[in-house]
Motif scaffolding. Structure first.
Motif, mmCIF file in Angstrom:
data_model
loop_
_atom_site.group_PDB
_atom_site.id
_atom_site.type_symbol
_atom_site.label_atom_id
_atom_site.label_comp_id
_atom_site.label_asym_id
_atom_site.label_seq_id
_atom_site.Cartn_x
_atom_site.Cartn_y
_atom_site.Cartn_z
ATOM 1 N N TYR A 75 0.835 -1.202 0.000
ATOM 2 C CA TYR A 75 0.000 0.000 0.000
ATOM 3 C C TYR A 75 0.872 1.256 0.000
ATOM 4 C CZ TYR A 75 -2.663 3.861 1.946
ATOM 5 O OH TYR A 75 -3.196 5.101 2.171
ATOM 6 N N TYR A 76 1.891 1.290 0.880
ATOM 7 C CA TYR A 76 2.763 2.457 0.960
ATOM 8 C C TYR A 76 3.492 2.678 -0.363
ATOM 9 C CZ TYR A 76 2.185 2.257 6.066
ATOM 10 O OH TYR A 76 1.683 2.246 7.345
ATOM 11 N N SER A 77 3.922 1.586 -1.002
ATOM 12 C CA SER A 77 4.638 1.696 -2.264
ATOM 13 C C SER A 77 3.753 2.304 -3.347
ATOM 14 C CB SER A 77 5.142 0.316 -2.695
ATOM 15 O OG SER A 77 5.814 0.397 -3.935
ATOM 16 N N GLY A 81 4.271 6.030 -4.955
ATOM 17 C CA GLY A 81 4.423 6.222 -6.390
ATOM 18 C C GLY A 81 3.500 7.304 -6.911
ATOM 19 N N ILE A 82 2.257 7.294 -6.447
ATOM 20 C CA ILE A 82 1.288 8.307 -6.869
ATOM 21 C C ILE A 82 1.692 9.680 -6.339
ATOM 22 C CG2 ILE A 82 -1.109 9.060 -6.617
ATOM 23 C CD1 ILE A 82 -1.874 6.064 -6.546
ATOM 24 N N GLN A 83 2.127 9.731 -5.064
ATOM 25 C CA GLN A 83 2.552 10.995 -4.476
ATOM 26 C C GLN A 83 3.760 11.567 -5.217
ATOM 27 O OE1 GLN A 83 3.202 9.933 -0.372
ATOM 28 N NE2 GLN A 83 1.174 10.653 0.262
ATOM 29 N N SER A 84 4.693 10.688 -5.579
ATOM 30 C CA SER A 84 5.907 11.132 -6.266
ATOM 31 C C SER A 84 5.572 11.780 -7.603
ATOM 32 C CB SER A 84 6.856 9.953 -6.475
ATOM 33 O OG SER A 84 8.048 10.369 -7.115
ATOM 34 N N ILE A 85 4.658 11.164 -8.332
ATOM 35 C CA ILE A 85 4.226 11.738 -9.614
ATOM 36 C C ILE A 85 3.601 13.108 -9.385
ATOM 37 C CG2 ILE A 85 2.593 11.482 -11.517
ATOM 38 C CD1 ILE A 85 2.988 8.422 -11.212
ATOM 39 N N SER A 137 9.621 6.081 6.364
ATOM 40 C CA SER A 137 9.555 4.682 5.962
ATOM 41 C C SER A 137 8.178 4.325 5.422
ATOM 42 C CB SER A 137 9.900 3.779 7.153
ATOM 43 O OG SER A 137 9.826 2.422 6.799
ATOM 44 N N ALA A 138 7.138 4.984 5.974
ATOM 45 C CA ALA A 138 5.766 4.753 5.515
ATOM 46 C C ALA A 138 5.413 5.631 4.318
ATOM 47 C CB ALA A 138 4.784 5.012 6.657
ATOM 48 N N LYS A 139 6.459 6.204 3.682
ATOM 49 C CA LYS A 139 6.306 6.966 2.442
ATOM 50 C C LYS A 139 5.671 8.340 2.632
ATOM 51 C CE LYS A 139 7.991 3.329 0.426
ATOM 52 N NZ LYS A 139 9.398 3.291 0.013
ATOM 53 N N GLU A 140 5.768 8.894 3.839
ATOM 54 C CA GLU A 140 5.371 10.281 4.044
ATOM 55 C C GLU A 140 6.539 11.178 3.646
ATOM 56 O OE1 GLU A 140 2.613 11.903 5.297
ATOM 57 O OE2 GLU A 140 1.441 10.063 5.393
ATOM 58 N N GLY A 141 6.220 12.375 3.123
ATOM 59 C CA GLY A 141 7.255 13.338 2.769
ATOM 60 C C GLY A 141 8.130 12.857 1.626
#
Length: 302
Positions: A75-77, A81-85, A137-141
């Motif tokens: 889920y985090y991955s 990925g969506i956040q990075s875009i 680690s949970a893909k925040e920030g």
């Protein structure tokens, strides 16, 4: 059932305690218990055995824990990925910073970056350093300031500045005349220290236990300021680092180095390897590193 409910359950599994997990999550134990009961109701199964001696996992709870890490990582991955875009397209920098590091880097560093690059939308949030690492680690920030060692997979670590951790005592304290101390000198002393959400807590308590004793922690706090205040009143001892001590200089206080090992407070900047080619993050990274060099050279006053 929400992702947050599952994250709450994961925190309880990790801490083996509702109270400790609640402190880590910054919610009340009652609120956490309510969320866990809601999760149990939705799954139609009891996940935790609750007793006066603590909690343990039921068979259903063990099954959920066994499969939860992989589920959350996936889920985090996907979310990352969506956040990075989105962040690339919208020119966003989302900084997670451990308490104290913006004081080190200086607010002017951030202000100057925003002035030079008004096209970049800059956000920042401050937390205890261990929470920064969990969130990152949970893909925040998409960039983080924290305290080493920060062993996060798939991240690039850039050291910023390192300081010696020293004992902080009042001038009236018997240890104040010493040129150096060892960790054993903390035995039996009333200790004020940052909480277990900070790396410095684990360094000091770990060294005490290696020396064969439990430190007498009178109070845990969320920053250096209260520790300095209590030592100023000669109510106990603490630990600090030079730039904080100099910033909060008080004639009643003295610092003493440790002579029995490596005691360092090392700040670092984290970026994910997948974001290393993000031009906005490259601009920010290079700006921070240049700013720190200017501080070291005396061209910018901290």
């Amino acid at each position: 059932m929400t992702i947050q409910d599952l994250e709450y359950f994961a925190a309880v599994c990790r801490e083996h305690s509702i109270n400790r997990a609640a402190r880590q999550l910054y919610i009340t134990p009652q609120g956490l218990s309510k969320a866990l009961k809601t999760l149990e109701q939705e799954l139609g199964a009891r996940l935790l055995n609750r007793s006066s001696s603590g909690i343990s996992l039921t068979d259903s709870g063990s099954y959920l824990q066994e499969h939860l890490d992989d589920f959350l990582k996936q889920y985090y991955s996907i979310r990352r990925g969506i956040q990075s875009i989105s962040q690339r397209q919208n020119h966003e920098i989302d900084l997670l910073s451990a308490y104290g590091i913006l004081r080190l880097v200086t607010p002017e560093c951030i202000g100057e970056f925003k002035r030079l690059h008004p096209e970049i939308h800059f956000h920042y949030r401050e937390y205890p350093d261990r929470q920064v690492e969990r969130l990152f680690s949970a893909k925040e920030g998409n960039v983080a300031f924290t305290i080493a060692p920060a062993s996060l997979p798939d991240c690039s670590l850039q050291k910023l500045e390192s300081f010696e951790i020293k004992l902080l005592v009042n001038r009236r304290h018997p240890l104040s005349g010493r040129e150096a101390v060892t960790i054993r000198d903390l035995q039996g002393e009333r200790l004020y220290i940052e909480s277990s959400e900070f790396q410095i807590y684990h360094l000091i308590t770990g060294r005490c236990r290696e020396a064969g004793f439990e430190p007498d922690i009178f109070f845990e706090t969320s920053g250096f300021s209260l520790c300095h205040k209590m030592v100023r009143q000669n109510k106990g001892i603490s630990v600090t680092v030079d730039f904080i001590f100099e910033d909060m200089r008080d004639p009643e206080l003295v610092t003493i180095p440790f002579s029995d090992g490596h005691y360092r407070w090392t700040t670092c900047m984290l970026t994910r390897k997948e974001d290393l080619d993000n031009p906005d993050l490259l601009l920010f990274r290079n700006h921070v590193l240049h700013w720190m060099e200017e501080i070291k050279a005396g061209k910018i006053q901290r």
